[in-house]
Write a protein that holds these residues in place. Structure first.
Motif, PDB file in Angstrom:
ATOM      1  N   GLU A 114       0.925  -1.211  -0.022  1.00  0.00           N
ATOM      2  CA  GLU A 114      -0.084  -0.013   0.015  1.00  0.00           C
ATOM      3  C   GLU A 114       0.900   1.279  -0.129  1.00  0.00           C
ATOM      4  N   TRP A 115       0.339   2.396  -0.474  1.00  0.00           N
ATOM      5  CA  TRP A 115       0.951   3.707  -0.442  1.00  0.00           C
ATOM      6  C   TRP A 115       0.204   4.638   0.403  1.00  0.00           C
ATOM      7  N   LEU A 116       0.917   5.475   0.893  1.00  0.00           N
ATOM      8  CA  LEU A 116       0.247   6.945   1.692  1.00  0.00           C
ATOM      9  C   LEU A 116       0.980   8.218   1.359  1.00  0.00           C
ATOM     10  N   VAL A 117       0.154   8.988   1.349  1.00  0.00           N
ATOM     11  CA  VAL A 117       0.882  10.519   1.178  1.00  0.00           C
ATOM     12  C   VAL A 117      -0.085  11.227   2.083  1.00  0.00           C
ATOM     13  N   VAL A 118       0.729  11.980   3.105  1.00  0.00           N
ATOM     14  CA  VAL A 118       0.070  12.710   4.187  1.00  0.00           C
ATOM     15  C   VAL A 118       0.160  14.104   3.958  1.00  0.00           C
ATOM     16  N   ASP A 119      -1.074  15.053   3.993  1.00  0.00           N
ATOM     17  CA  ASP A 119      -0.950  16.376   3.795  1.00  0.00           C
ATOM     18  C   ASP A 119      -1.688  16.916   5.136  1.00  0.00           C
ATOM     19  N   GLU A 120      -1.156  17.824   5.989  1.00  0.00           N
ATOM     20  CA  GLU A 120      -1.951  18.399   6.898  1.00  0.00           C
ATOM     21  C   GLU A 120      -2.769  17.293   7.828  1.00  0.00           C
ATOM     22  N   GLY A 121      -2.041  16.108   8.108  1.00  0.00           N
ATOM     23  CA  GLY A 121      -2.638  14.918   9.150  1.00  0.00           C
ATOM     24  C   GLY A 121      -3.711  14.343   8.291  1.00  0.00           C
ATOM     25  N   ASN A 122      -3.985  14.527   7.289  1.00  0.00           N
ATOM     26  CA  ASN A 122      -4.869  13.510   6.384  1.00  0.00           C
ATOM     27  C   ASN A 122      -4.045  12.615   5.396  1.00  0.00           C
ATOM     28  N   ALA A 123      -4.373  11.731   5.405  1.00  0.00           N
ATOM     29  CA  ALA A 123      -3.607  10.595   4.432  1.00  0.00           C
ATOM     30  C   ALA A 123      -4.519  10.038   3.353  1.00  0.00           C
ATOM     31  N   THR A 124      -3.921   9.982   2.222  1.00  0.00           N
ATOM     32  CA  THR A 124      -4.768   9.251   0.880  1.00  0.00           C
ATOM     33  C   THR A 124      -3.803   7.938   0.804  1.00  0.00           C
ATOM     34  N   VAL A 125      -4.530   6.969   0.603  1.00  0.00           N
ATOM     35  CA  VAL A 125      -4.134   5.590   0.459  1.00  0.00           C
ATOM     36  C   VAL A 125      -4.629   4.741  -0.625  1.00  0.00           C
ATOM     37  N   GLY A 126      -3.690   4.057  -1.134  1.00  0.00           N
ATOM     38  CA  GLY A 126      -3.908   3.206  -2.264  1.00  0.00           C
ATOM     39  C   GLY A 126      -3.043   2.052  -2.397  1.00  0.00           C
ATOM     40  N   ILE A 127      -2.923   1.269  -3.340  1.00  0.00           N
ATOM     41  CA  ILE A 127      -2.091   0.196  -3.626  1.00  0.00           C
ATOM     42  C   ILE A 127      -1.061   0.541  -4.666  1.00  0.00           C
ATOM     43  N   THR A 128       0.090  -0.018  -4.723  1.00  0.00           N
ATOM     44  CA  THR A 128       1.151   0.405  -5.550  1.00  0.00           C
ATOM     45  C   THR A 128       0.823  -0.360  -6.961  1.00  0.00           C
ATOM     46  N   ALA A 129       1.890   0.113  -7.866  1.00  0.00           N
ATOM     47  CA  ALA A 129       1.590  -0.357  -9.250  1.00  0.00           C
ATOM     48  C   ALA A 129       2.113  -1.776  -9.089  1.00  0.00           C
ATOM     49  N   PHE A 130       2.898  -2.177  -8.165  1.00  0.00           N
ATOM     50  CA  PHE A 130       3.319  -3.455  -8.185  1.00  0.00           C
ATOM     51  C   PHE A 130       2.408  -4.221  -7.804  1.00  0.00           C
ATOM     52  N   ALA A 131       1.536  -3.952  -6.821  1.00  0.00           N
ATOM     53  CA  ALA A 131       0.513  -4.751  -6.284  1.00  0.00           C
ATOM     54  C   ALA A 131      -0.346  -4.843  -7.438  1.00  0.00           C
ATOM     55  N   ALA A 132      -1.002  -3.725  -8.052  1.00  0.00           N
ATOM     56  CA  ALA A 132      -1.781  -3.680  -9.098  1.00  0.00           C
ATOM     57  C   ALA A 132      -1.399  -4.659 -10.536  1.00  0.00           C
ATOM     58  N   GLN A 133      -0.325  -4.702 -10.793  1.00  0.00           N
ATOM     59  CA  GLN A 133       0.189  -5.644 -11.702  1.00  0.00           C
ATOM     60  C   GLN A 133       0.099  -6.839 -11.418  1.00  0.00           C
ATOM     61  N   ALA A 134       0.410  -7.258 -10.098  1.00  0.00           N
ATOM     62  CA  ALA A 134       0.484  -8.703  -9.471  1.00  0.00           C
ATOM     63  C   ALA A 134      -1.043  -9.310  -9.399  1.00  0.00           C
ATOM     64  N   LEU A 135      -1.971  -8.135  -9.109  1.00  0.00           N
ATOM     65  CA  LEU A 135      -3.243  -8.767  -9.033  1.00  0.00           C
ATOM     66  C   LEU A 135      -4.092  -9.078 -10.208  1.00  0.00           C
ATOM     67  N   GLY A 136      -3.638  -8.268 -11.300  1.00  0.00           N
ATOM     68  CA  GLY A 136      -4.238  -8.301 -12.509  1.00  0.00           C
ATOM     69  C   GLY A 136      -5.418  -7.442 -12.603  1.00  0.00           C
ATOM     70  N   ASP A 137      -6.442  -7.735 -13.217  1.00  0.00           N
ATOM     71  CA  ASP A 137      -7.439  -6.604 -13.601  1.00  0.00           C
ATOM     72  C   ASP A 137      -8.587  -6.674 -12.319  1.00  0.00           C
ATOM     73  N   VAL A 138      -8.352  -5.639 -11.723  1.00  0.00           N
ATOM     74  CA  VAL A 138      -9.308  -5.531 -10.417  1.00  0.00           C
ATOM     75  C   VAL A 138     -10.988  -5.550 -10.733  1.00  0.00           C
ATOM     76  N   VAL A 139     -11.599  -6.358 -10.116  1.00  0.00           N
ATOM     77  CA  VAL A 139     -12.996  -6.128 -10.526  1.00  0.00           C
ATOM     78  C   VAL A 139     -13.996  -6.054  -9.433  1.00  0.00           C
ATOM     79  N   ASN A 140     -13.495  -5.913  -8.256  1.00  0.00           N
ATOM     80  CA  ASN A 140     -14.033  -5.387  -7.023  1.00  0.00           C
ATOM     81  C   ASN A 140     -13.158  -5.309  -5.754  1.00  0.00           C
ATOM     82  N   LEU A 141     -13.831  -4.199  -5.138  1.00  0.00           N
ATOM     83  CA  LEU A 141     -13.277  -3.845  -3.879  1.00  0.00           C
ATOM     84  C   LEU A 141     -14.307  -3.632  -2.699  1.00  0.00           C
ATOM     85  N   ARG A 142     -13.632  -4.048  -1.628  1.00  0.00           N
ATOM     86  CA  ARG A 142     -14.256  -3.789  -0.562  1.00  0.00           C
ATOM     87  C   ARG A 142     -13.446  -2.826   0.457  1.00  0.00           C
TER      88      ARG A 142
END
Length: 129
Positions: free
Chosen positions: A14-42
């Protein structure tokens, strides 16, 4: 594979970037490539508390299901609602439009620099240069 230098990373890709105490979170390109086509998220629900390193959701692709782990502790402020209709954005733009959720950060535990994350990915792939 791109690894943006301004982000922080986790061992679980996972990745994160923090700006004024708030973080945006996602998964990395490495993870996205390893997973393949994402079809659903919880994703975690807005208002819930997530704990650094703990499971807070799930990512499903055509070939795998992977846990989503919180890279920091805090209260979820927002989820990326675009992904409900188009989860493939996670694959197409993991560091921009494919962000997963935002949280009010209380604690960041063990975030990796871009260089440390690159070394981790190389090791994960068996490339020990």
């Amino acid at each position: 594979m791109s690894i943006p230098r301004h982000l922080r990373y986790t061992w679980d890709h996972e990745w994160l970037v923090v700006d004024e105490g708030n973080a945006t979170v996602g998964i990395t390109a490495f993870a996205a490539q390893a997973l393949g086509d994402v079809v659903n998220l919880r994703l975690p629900e807005v208002g819930t508390w997530v704990e650094a390193g703990e499971s807070c959701g799930r990512i499903e692709s055509l070939t795998a299901v992977s846990g989503l782990y919180a890279p920091a502790s805090g209260r979820v402020l927002e989820v990326n609602t675009v992904l409900a209709d188009d989860p493939g954005v996670v694959n197409a733009a993991p560091y921009t439009g494919g962000w997963l959720f935002r949280l009010r950060v209380e604690n960041i535990a063990g975030a990796l620099s871009a260089d440390a994350y690159a070394a981790h990915c190389a090791h994960t792939q068996g490339d020990r240069r």
